[in-house]
Design a protein around this motif. Structure first.
Motif, mmCIF file in Angstrom:
data_model
loop_
_atom_site.group_PDB
_atom_site.id
_atom_site.type_symbol
_atom_site.label_atom_id
_atom_site.label_comp_id
_atom_site.label_asym_id
_atom_site.label_seq_id
_atom_site.Cartn_x
_atom_site.Cartn_y
_atom_site.Cartn_z
ATOM 1 N N VAL A 15 -6.719 6.099 -3.194
ATOM 2 C CA VAL A 15 -5.981 6.350 -3.820
ATOM 3 C C VAL A 15 -5.439 5.055 -4.840
ATOM 4 O O VAL A 15 -5.283 5.378 -5.905
ATOM 5 N N VAL A 16 -5.141 4.204 -4.169
ATOM 6 C CA VAL A 16 -4.586 2.907 -4.936
ATOM 7 C C VAL A 16 -5.848 2.324 -5.928
ATOM 8 O O VAL A 16 -5.249 1.854 -6.940
ATOM 9 N N SER A 17 -6.826 2.597 -5.339
ATOM 10 C CA SER A 17 -7.774 1.880 -6.499
ATOM 11 C C SER A 17 -7.986 3.015 -7.524
ATOM 12 O O SER A 17 -8.348 2.434 -8.710
ATOM 13 N N GLY A 18 -8.033 4.306 -7.454
ATOM 14 C CA GLY A 18 -8.070 5.295 -8.516
ATOM 15 C C GLY A 18 -6.698 4.950 -9.458
ATOM 16 O O GLY A 18 -6.948 5.038 -10.529
ATOM 17 N N ALA A 19 -5.624 4.611 -8.835
ATOM 18 C CA ALA A 19 -4.427 4.300 -9.573
ATOM 19 C C ALA A 19 -4.746 3.431 -10.508
ATOM 20 O O ALA A 19 -4.341 3.402 -11.702
ATOM 21 N N TRP A 20 -5.456 2.163 -9.818
ATOM 22 C CA TRP A 20 -5.669 0.977 -10.686
ATOM 23 C C TRP A 20 -6.543 1.326 -11.952
ATOM 24 O O TRP A 20 -6.239 1.014 -13.191
ATOM 25 N N GLY A 49 -4.750 2.616 -14.714
ATOM 26 C CA GLY A 49 -3.692 2.038 -15.498
ATOM 27 C C GLY A 49 -2.489 1.868 -14.825
ATOM 28 O O GLY A 49 -1.252 1.479 -15.209
ATOM 29 N N GLN A 50 -2.455 2.158 -13.443
ATOM 30 C CA GLN A 50 -1.057 2.408 -12.814
ATOM 31 C C GLN A 50 -1.108 1.291 -11.634
ATOM 32 O O GLN A 50 -2.343 1.066 -11.003
ATOM 33 N N ARG A 51 -0.100 0.708 -11.204
ATOM 34 C CA ARG A 51 0.238 0.172 -9.978
ATOM 35 C C ARG A 51 0.429 0.907 -8.710
ATOM 36 O O ARG A 51 1.378 1.824 -8.770
ATOM 37 N N ALA A 52 -0.255 0.898 -7.692
ATOM 38 C CA ALA A 52 -0.012 1.738 -6.590
ATOM 39 C C ALA A 52 -0.078 0.557 -5.266
ATOM 40 O O ALA A 52 -0.690 -0.271 -5.170
ATOM 41 N N VAL A 53 0.817 1.123 -4.286
ATOM 42 C CA VAL A 53 0.956 0.302 -3.141
ATOM 43 C C VAL A 53 0.532 1.121 -1.795
ATOM 44 O O VAL A 53 0.794 2.588 -1.892
ATOM 45 N N LEU A 54 -0.208 0.672 -0.704
ATOM 46 C CA LEU A 54 -0.410 1.434 0.146
ATOM 47 C C LEU A 54 0.381 0.927 1.419
ATOM 48 O O LEU A 54 0.516 -0.231 1.729
ATOM 49 N N LEU A 55 1.145 1.879 2.259
ATOM 50 C CA LEU A 55 2.007 1.737 3.024
ATOM 51 C C LEU A 55 1.288 2.088 4.545
ATOM 52 O O LEU A 55 0.864 3.232 4.581
ATOM 53 N N MET A 56 1.290 1.453 5.330
ATOM 54 C CA MET A 56 0.442 1.687 6.804
ATOM 55 C C MET A 56 0.763 0.975 7.897
ATOM 56 O O MET A 56 1.440 -0.067 7.822
#
Length: 178
Positions: A62-67, A70-77
């Motif tokens: 998900v965060v790779s696809g966001a990048w 053109g978006q910044r994404a963060v993974l919480l775990m």
């Protein structure tokens, strides 16, 4: 009868502030009490897409696809989720994507669940073996600076960064009988 809003610890509010001010557009997570304040803030914010995962490894995609979009994404775990992601971390290396994750630790301070111990002890080494730079915050007063430094390393310098949030931030957990 109206419900009172659930308040978050100040360190969780500081995390959300860093993510919001840094232009985060997506926050992916498997529900976790240690991230509950950040998750509630993401859900309430119309400018941030909260993405509920069934497993943490989906979050890497998900965060790779966001990048790529053109978006910044963060993974919480949680630290136990790091073990679920090891193979998927190969994507980050092969494609050289920036990556930022916040990991609430288990298997440390006053842990009651023996199941959490092994991965808690291996979390930092597993991340480092996969080429992810690890930072740690264990005290509330250091969370904002450490998270901000990690965020900038990921999204300004293109690094792969995990910030480990020490179990002592969350406090003791125990089994509850109902």
């Amino acid at each position: 009868m109206s419900q009172q809003p659930i308040s978050s610890p100040a360190w969780q509010d500081a995390i959300f502030k860093v993510l919001k001010e840094g232009g985060t557009k997506q926050i992916a997570y498997v529900p976790d009490a240690g991230h509950s304040g950040v998750i509630r803030s993401a859900i309430a914010d119309p400018d941030i897409e909260d993405v509920v995962l069934t497993t943490e490894e989906e979050g890497v995609a998900v965060v790779s696809g966001a990048w790529l979009g053109g978006q910044r994404a963060v993974l919480l775990m949680q630290s136990s989720g790091v073990g679920n992601c090891v193979n998927m971390f190969s994507l980050l290396q092969a494609a050289d994507f920036p990556f930022f994750t916040l990991v609430t630790m288990r298997g440390e301070y006053a842990e009651f669940n023996p199941w959490q111990g092994p991965m808690g002890k291996a979390t930092q080494a597993a991340l480092e073996l996969m080429g992810i730079h690890v930072l740690r915050a264990s005290k509330p007063e250091e969370v904002e600076e450490v998270v901000s430094a990690g965020f900038d390393a990921a999204f300004e310098a293109g690094e792969k960064v995990a910030v480990l949030l020490g179990q002592e931030l969350i406090g003791r957990k125990k089994w509850e009988r109902k």
